[in-house]
Design an enzyme around this catalytic site. Sequence first.
Site, mmCIF file in Angstrom:
data_model
loop_
_atom_site.group_PDB
_atom_site.id
_atom_site.type_symbol
_atom_site.label_atom_id
_atom_site.label_comp_id
_atom_site.label_asym_id
_atom_site.label_seq_id
_atom_site.Cartn_x
_atom_site.Cartn_y
_atom_site.Cartn_z
ATOM 1 C CB SER A 135 5.422 3.932 -4.258
ATOM 2 O OG SER A 135 6.845 4.758 -4.182
ATOM 3 C CE LYS A 161 5.941 7.101 -6.433
ATOM 4 N NZ LYS A 161 4.896 7.998 -5.497
ATOM 5 C CE LYS A 163 9.326 7.229 -3.822
ATOM 6 N NZ LYS A 163 8.786 8.502 -3.608
ATOM 7 C CG ASP A 188 7.950 10.457 -6.324
ATOM 8 O OD1 ASP A 188 8.316 11.427 -6.491
ATOM 9 O OD2 ASP A 188 7.370 9.910 -5.291
ATOM 10 C CD GLU A 213 4.693 11.195 -6.919
ATOM 11 O OE1 GLU A 213 4.524 10.039 -7.748
ATOM 12 O OE2 GLU A 213 4.519 11.423 -5.823
ATOM 13 C CG ASP A 238 3.938 13.838 -3.343
ATOM 14 O OD1 ASP A 238 3.699 14.561 -2.438
ATOM 15 O OD2 ASP A 238 4.324 12.902 -3.163
ATOM 16 C CE LYS A 262 2.636 11.243 -0.989
ATOM 17 N NZ LYS A 262 4.090 11.576 -0.719
ATOM 18 N N GLY A 290 1.014 7.831 -0.725
ATOM 19 C CA GLY A 290 1.212 7.132 0.201
ATOM 20 C C GLY A 290 2.343 7.648 1.086
HETATM 21 O O1 OSB Z 1 6.822 10.804 -2.813
HETATM 22 O O2 OSB Z 1 5.293 9.557 -2.570
HETATM 23 C C1 OSB Z 1 6.181 9.853 -2.057
HETATM 24 C C2 OSB Z 1 6.962 7.746 0.848
HETATM 25 C C3 OSB Z 1 7.503 8.630 2.029
HETATM 26 C C4 OSB Z 1 7.612 9.632 1.437
HETATM 27 C C5 OSB Z 1 7.417 10.264 0.208
HETATM 28 C C6 OSB Z 1 6.785 9.282 -0.858
HETATM 29 C C7 OSB Z 1 6.661 7.968 -0.439
HETATM 30 C C8 OSB Z 1 6.401 7.013 -1.361
HETATM 31 C C9 OSB Z 1 5.709 5.542 -0.727
HETATM 32 O O3 OSB Z 1 6.246 6.987 -2.609
HETATM 33 C C10 OSB Z 1 4.318 5.370 -0.856
HETATM 34 C C11 OSB Z 1 3.810 4.385 -0.358
HETATM 35 O O4 OSB Z 1 3.383 4.439 1.001
HETATM 36 O O5 OSB Z 1 3.763 3.107 -0.571
HETATM 37 MG MG MG Z 2 5.938 11.458 -4.296
#
Ligand code: OSB
Ligand code: MG
Length: 374
Positions: A135, A161, A163, A188, A213, A238, A262, A290
């Site tokens: 991510s 992925k 953001k 995401d 996402e 999520d 999660k 994550g």
């Molecule tokens: O939306 O998946 C998410 C990190 C913090 C809060 C929300 C998210 C995330 C990530 C990071 O996308 C995923 C990772 O730990 O690599």
């Molecule tokens: Mg997410």
Amino acid sequence: MNIEAITLREIRMPLVHFFETSFGRTTERRILLVTVHTDGAEGWGECVAGEGPFYNEESTETAWYAISEFLAPAILGHRLERPSDCVPRFARVREHRMAKATLEAALWHAFAVEKGQPLWRLLGGTRTRIECGVSIGIQDSVEQLLDKIAVEVAAGYRRIKVKVKPGWDLNVLERIRSRWPDILLSCDANSAYTLDQAEHLRKFDQFRLLMIEQPLWNDDIFYHARLQAQLQTSLCLDESIHHARDAATAADLGACRIINIKQGRVGGLTEALRIHDVCRERRLPNWCGGMLESGVGRALNIALSTLENFRLPGDVSASKRYWMEDIVDPAVEVTPDGQILVPDSPGLGYKVRSDLIEKLTVRKETFKAGSTNY
Ligand code: OSB
Ligand code: MG
């Protein structure tokens, strides 16, 4: 197992590189760790709450409060046959799922150590290697993002992925797709859009994404179904999925075709397993999300990802992407073809570096059986 004592602590760990989402930028993690001391073992759990209530309503501080005031007292001095026995004991406390999950994780770890079994086997896992994705947060420029993607593609990761948010979406996806036409790519939004923007979101279809996402509100399922009906691209939920009933609702409404699990967000491993089963029964693939975990939470995500219906690469990647030095030994490593080989030793499969943890600790409190019980 008899729950004799629980240690709660906060550690601080600077990230190797900031992580930015539509809700903000993180540069240093404030991570709560709990240690559950039973008559036969010691188990560790990591709290995945963020520094502020931006991803969901919880934070490092609210988790400290919920664990110390209510959740630790609810199990201290009690005998639990299985880790899941904490669930009814915690039920009187509404929400605070990440706080609950922290203790449940530590109980599972202690349970696995007591049994001399790898945790992933006790959870019902079947995979001996898991597929890894990354991510990648919002960067200061698109060039910087492309450089980061190049590094991760070269490292072998099987799904990228990124953001997105309004203003950092179509332009960015366009640049990525023109350079890498064939990678498995998803995005995401962390709830950055509304249903009014359906027309705009339909333009994402041209990029052949594996999924989008959580495009809409963090607490919504219904309108995601409206949106899904207008898109070719699969939606993945999520933030909106808090428990197995939410997963069933989302499946029944057609609100998504994929679910991100999660364990922290859903209140612990027991509920994560229930969601997994709901997804499997309804033929929705799920994957492991994550939350910028240290090695303790990362090891748990690896164990969870060994279950059958974790059919897509997760946001479970190498320690070195986040930390100069991780608190587990060995650090989590990913093979050149983007997999993690699941360790077969008892417990988490990684040694918890308690000396290093002690050095990183900024506050600590130990609760013993016999203290205040509400
Ligand atoms: O939306 O998946 C998410 C990190 C913090 C809060 C929300 C998210 C995330 C990530 C990071 O996308 C995923 C990772 O730990 O690599
Ligand atoms: Mg997410």
